[in-house]
Design a protein around this motif. Sequence first.
Motif, short mmCIF file in Angstrom:
data_model
loop_
_atom_site.label_atom_id
_atom_site.label_comp_id
_atom_site.label_asym_id
_atom_site.label_seq_id
_atom_site.Cartn_x
_atom_site.Cartn_y
_atom_site.Cartn_z
N UNK A 36 21.70 38.12 32.63
CA UNK A 36 21.36 36.89 33.34
C UNK A 36 22.54 36.22 34.03
N UNK A 37 23.32 37.01 34.78
CA UNK A 37 24.34 36.41 35.63
C UNK A 37 24.18 36.94 37.05
N UNK A 38 24.72 36.17 38.00
CA UNK A 38 24.56 36.50 39.41
C UNK A 38 25.25 37.80 39.79
N UNK A 39 24.56 38.58 40.61
CA UNK A 39 25.11 39.85 41.07
C UNK A 39 25.21 39.83 42.59
N UNK A 40 26.42 39.70 43.08
CA UNK A 40 26.67 39.74 44.52
C UNK A 40 27.46 40.99 44.86
N UNK A 41 27.05 41.67 45.90
CA UNK A 41 27.79 42.87 46.26
C UNK A 41 27.86 43.06 47.78
N UNK A 42 28.92 43.70 48.19
CA UNK A 42 29.11 44.04 49.60
C UNK A 42 28.97 45.55 49.73
N UNK A 74 19.69 35.07 42.13
CA UNK A 74 21.11 35.35 41.92
C UNK A 74 21.55 36.72 42.45
N UNK A 75 20.61 37.46 43.00
CA UNK A 75 20.95 38.78 43.55
C UNK A 75 21.20 38.61 45.05
N UNK A 76 22.44 38.80 45.45
CA UNK A 76 22.85 38.54 46.84
C UNK A 76 23.56 39.77 47.40
N UNK A 77 23.25 40.10 48.65
CA UNK A 77 23.85 41.29 49.26
C UNK A 77 24.49 40.97 50.60
N UNK A 78 25.64 41.60 50.83
CA UNK A 78 26.28 41.56 52.14
C UNK A 78 26.34 42.98 52.68
N UNK A 79 25.81 43.17 53.86
CA UNK A 79 25.84 44.48 54.49
C UNK A 79 26.96 44.48 55.52
N UNK A 80 28.07 45.09 55.13
CA UNK A 80 29.26 45.11 55.98
C UNK A 80 29.25 46.40 56.79
N UNK A 81 28.97 46.27 58.06
CA UNK A 81 28.86 47.46 58.90
C UNK A 81 29.05 47.10 60.37
N UNK A 82 29.61 48.05 61.12
CA UNK A 82 29.71 47.93 62.57
C UNK A 82 28.67 48.82 63.25
N UNK A 83 27.83 49.45 62.45
CA UNK A 83 26.80 50.35 62.94
C UNK A 83 25.58 49.53 63.38
#
Length: 204
Positions: A45-51, A103-112
């Motif tokens: 039960x903790x936030x999961x952020x990922x790139x 709390x589930x957060x995503x960053x999509x790091x892409x130049x595509x």
Amino acid sequence: MAMITFAMMSKFNHKKTYVWGTYQALLKETFNNLCKDGELAKKENFGFGFKLVRGAYLETEKALALKNGFQAPTNDSYEKTNLSYNKCMDYAFNQIRNSLNGKYIAMFATHNEKSVKRVVAKMKKEGIEKKSGKVYFGQLMGMCDHVSYSLGKAGYLIHKSVPCGSIEDVMPNMSRRAIENKSVFARLDKEKKMLSQALRKRIF
């Protein structure tokens, strides 16, 4: 480093997702690791952020493995890395949809550009608001800025990575980024044409 990052998530991400981890679609184990870490964060039960990035040094890693006689940790080709990126993306949206506490957060790091369009399409399909804070885009300053500005103008949340420091400090990092993103330079003619059109529009 991954273990340290995850430990910091478990300590600081209970009220808000402050600490994020980076997952490289280039690596064969990335999808399994993403699933495992996401499920553990949910259980505790903790936030999961990922790139999510494609990653770099595909050829370098393959050459190093061949030289030293061990199996490369990377995918066999750029095409397989694309498949891995999309697979991780699909998993992320599934988790965002089922995240009751947000709390589930995503960053999509892409130049595509294809990947950017795919994220936008999935946000619309899932009914995720542009400024919900659940999905971000990430790009390097000076690379595919027309995509970044278009996203920002349309109301999406985007981060631009900006090098800070003296020329001596930032050049090694920028050189590596340029090598990693060779495909970006194939689109320079398009960007130059767009800049010229914008300049003429402002002058005339």
